[in-house]
Write a protein that holds these residues in place. Structure first.
Motif, PDB file in Angstrom:
ATOM      1  N   GLU A 232      18.565  23.076-110.201  1.00  0.00           N
ATOM      2  CA  GLU A 232      17.617  24.004-110.811  1.00  0.00           C
ATOM      3  C   GLU A 232      17.619  23.776-112.315  1.00  0.00           C
ATOM      4  O   GLU A 232      18.661  23.455-112.896  1.00  0.00           O
ATOM      5  CB  GLU A 232      18.040  25.454-110.558  1.00  0.00           C
ATOM      6  CG  GLU A 232      17.841  25.910-109.143  1.00  0.00           C
ATOM      7  CD  GLU A 232      18.551  27.228-108.839  1.00  0.00           C
ATOM      8  OE1 GLU A 232      18.323  27.770-107.758  1.00  0.00           O
ATOM      9  OE2 GLU A 232      19.349  27.702-109.675  1.00  0.00           O
ATOM     10  N   GLU A 437      15.152  30.665-113.576  1.00  0.00           N
ATOM     11  CA  GLU A 437      14.860  29.403-112.893  1.00  0.00           C
ATOM     12  C   GLU A 437      13.416  29.006-113.167  1.00  0.00           C
ATOM     13  O   GLU A 437      12.494  29.625-112.650  1.00  0.00           O
ATOM     14  CB  GLU A 437      15.098  29.540-111.387  1.00  0.00           C
ATOM     15  CG  GLU A 437      14.824  28.244-110.660  1.00  0.00           C
ATOM     16  CD  GLU A 437      14.636  28.419-109.159  1.00  0.00           C
ATOM     17  OE1 GLU A 437      15.296  29.266-108.541  1.00  0.00           O
ATOM     18  OE2 GLU A 437      13.796  27.684-108.612  1.00  0.00           O
ATOM     19  N   GLN A 440      12.866  23.497-109.983  1.00  0.00           N
ATOM     20  CA  GLN A 440      13.919  23.039-109.074  1.00  0.00           C
ATOM     21  C   GLN A 440      13.486  21.724-108.436  1.00  0.00           C
ATOM     22  O   GLN A 440      12.317  21.545-108.088  1.00  0.00           O
ATOM     23  CB  GLN A 440      14.201  24.085-107.982  1.00  0.00           C
ATOM     24  CG  GLN A 440      15.390  23.688-107.096  1.00  0.00           C
ATOM     25  CD  GLN A 440      15.950  24.835-106.267  1.00  0.00           C
ATOM     26  OE1 GLN A 440      15.334  25.896-106.169  1.00  0.00           O
ATOM     27  NE2 GLN A 440      17.097  24.623-105.653  1.00  0.00           N
TER      28      GLN A 440
END
Ligand code: ATP
Ligand code: MG
Length: 538
Positions: A232, A437, A440
């Protein structure tokens, strides 16, 4: 002083209230003084106040001219970096038929996050939450030979996920904008090479955007084949929902969900004869440890979980498992779910079931319970003596020794990292950070090409299922993450690469000659490539 402060250095700052006083003639840009009531985090608040977004309904937003402008700068960076590694842009359909998802098996497993709908002929469809199925279908319809590999495609498109808790504005929306890329390969080696290239592409993208980020080892969830490689890209921000564990000296960084850190050496107590002790109304490890004046890590915590496995005939088989951790450790739910591979649900066993199993809450243990499977956390010393429940209310047992007192058990890393832990090398101190995040990358393996029967002929004329990689960036989330990282008490402080404009130019007063001069400067600077915002007093 109403001119943009901080000059034209690395960051451009919009002075608070600028838009209230100066308005670009005929432009759609309204700013607000009021702090919106439901905006809990700075990016949400500032995006609304600065007139970047408009709420359509919960978790669903429209992007107004300023947000669109910033996002086109983000998309330009994304496109340039993807094109450097030969990725070609496509645009996949947003609505996809159930048949595609049934062929991969995800029509059943995706859950309520995926919004399903019927057309007028009663056929099932869904809104794209992700696009592995669509891309694999496109691949299948086009590619036949290993000679055509690798394939590397990306799109920037809308995604819809009916998040259980949409929040923080566009940070966790239901409808959002994602860049998703997919690659297909003849071999694992080729996928590995592409994965490394994408790692670099992502690093370049976030660097060019002017963001402080950390790439961390992560959990692939149900996306990929078990154990597949995934990272990530976390934008560092106080309000980040992800906990990141880092050890800079050894270049280690992982999401806490997968971090394999180790507890520093502990003073264990020696194994001894089993002995029951009275612990009236003391159901927790901490209370028992206090009573006996021992460290909590000399007790063991017994938890019971129920894992539900799907059977071939469509029914569900439930299994109950005892999990033991050091008394002052907590369970890592992601590691737990990954341990029960193939289970569709893993949840704490209900109080009702515990009663049926004759396990008294607060006082249970695997002592004399050979009927229940046991998993012991790796941090537990199987030769040491611990205090555990006596399987009798108000009693615990001293001297419990895993190796001696349980006939059969498994060991696994199931504990949550604590700040006092050491990195996986067992030596280096760790640090906790909060991250958002933003992207990813995954190695998917052949999960989708196998389930959807996508094949190519290899060098020997044999049919193979190509290996896949997939790579996502939340474009709208990254816009908000940028603001989380780059703001102060006065407002957004854009990194240069993403600022809506390079120059804000305010014309004060109504004199024709001033306006003319302003227009001349505007033209000159525009022709020199500056992104220029000309503001007039109203
Ligand atoms: P999260 O763990 O935050 O729910 P995810 O791991 O499910 O996200 P991915 O499937 O990896 O998300 O999707 C790729 C990217 O899309 C994420 O890295 C994130 O930037 C973005 N994204 C995912 N869900 C959302 C959402 N609800 N709102 C905005 N962006 C999102
Ligand atoms: Mg993710």
């Amino acid at each position: 002083d109403r001119s943009p402060s901080r000059g034209l250095g690395d960051v451009y700052k919009r002075q608070r209230g600028l838009g209230d006083v100066y308005k670009r003639q005929n432009s759609f840009w309204q700013t607000y003084k009021e702090t919106p009531a439901d905006a809990e985090v700075p990016s949400h608040r500032l995006l609304l106040r600065a007139g970047f977004i408009n709420k359509t309904t919960g978790g669903i937003y429209s992007y107004l001219p300023m947000a669109t402008k910033v996002m086109s700068k983000m998309k330009k960076i994304i496109r340039e970096e993807h094109e450097k590694i030969g990725a070609q842009e496509i645009l996949m359909s947003f609505v996809t038929p159930s048949e595609l998802w049934k062929s991969s098996g995800r029509w059943e497993t995706m859950g309520p996050e995926m919004v399903r709908l019927k057309d007028r002929k009663e056929s099932d469809f869904c809104l794209s939450a992700t696009n592995e199925e669509t891309i694999t279908d496109i691949f299948k319809n086009t590619i036949t030979s290993y000679k055509q590999l690798p394939i590397n495609l990306f799109q920037i498109n809308t995604k819809f996920r009916d998040e259980i808790r949409p929040r923080f504005g566009i940070l966790r929306g239901r409808e959002f904008i994602m860049k998703d890329a997919y690659t297909f390969h003849e071999s694992k080696e080729c996928l590995d090479k592409m994965y490394d290239k994408y790692f670099e592409v992502y690093s370049n993208i976030f660097k060019r955007m002017g963001l402080e980020f950390i790439a961390v080892e992560a959990d692939g969830g149900s996306m990929a084949d078990a154990g597949s490689k995934t990272h990530e890209f976390q934008v560092i921000a106080d309000i980040g929902e992800d906990d990141i564990v880092t050890a800079k000296e050894i270049n280690y960084a992982a999401n806490i969900e997968t971090a394999e850190t180790v507890r520093p050496a502990l003073n264990f107590s020696e194994s001894s004869e089993l002995e029951e002790i009275e612990t009236v109304n003391l159901p927790t490890c901490k209370e028992v440890a206090n009573l006996l004046n021992i460290p909590v890590h000399q007790t063991l915590k017994t938890l019971v979980f129920t894992a539900s496995y799907p059977k071939k005939d469509g029914s569900i088989k439930e299994g109950h498992y005892i999990i033991m951790l050091l008394g002052d450790d907590e369970i890592n739910e992601v590691k737990l779910v990954n341990y029960f591979k193939g289970a569709i649900k893993v949840a704490p066993t209900s109080e009702e079931t515990l009663k049926e199993l004759n396990l008294p809450k607060g006082y249970m243990s695997p002592l004399n319970r050979e009927d229940i499977s046991v998993v012991i956390d790796k941090a537990v010393n199987i030769e040491a003596g611990y205090i555990v429940g006596a399987n009798k209310v108000n009693f615990h047992t001293k001297g419990f020794t895993v190796q001696r007192d349980i006939k059969s058990y498994k060991q696994a890393d199931l504990r949550l990292t604590q700040s006092s832990d050491l990195a996986p090398d067992g030596k280096t101190a760790i640090e906790f950070r909060k991250g958002i995040e933003a992207g990813q990358i995954f190695q998917l393996g052949s999960k989708y090409t196998k389930s959807m029967n996508a094949t190519v002929l290899d060098q020997n004329g044999k049919k193979i299922n190509p290996m896949m990689g997939c790579y996502g960036i939340g474009v709208s989330r990254t816009l908000a993450a940028t603001i989380e990282q780059h703001h102060d008490e006065d407002g957004i402080v854009w990194p240069k690469a993403l600022a809506p404009f390079d120059i804000y130019f305010a014309v004060i007063g109504k004199k024709e000659s001033t306006k003319e001069l302003a227009n001349q400067i505007y033209k000159d600077l525009r022709s020199n490539g500056y992104d220029f915002c000309l503001l007039y007093t109203s």
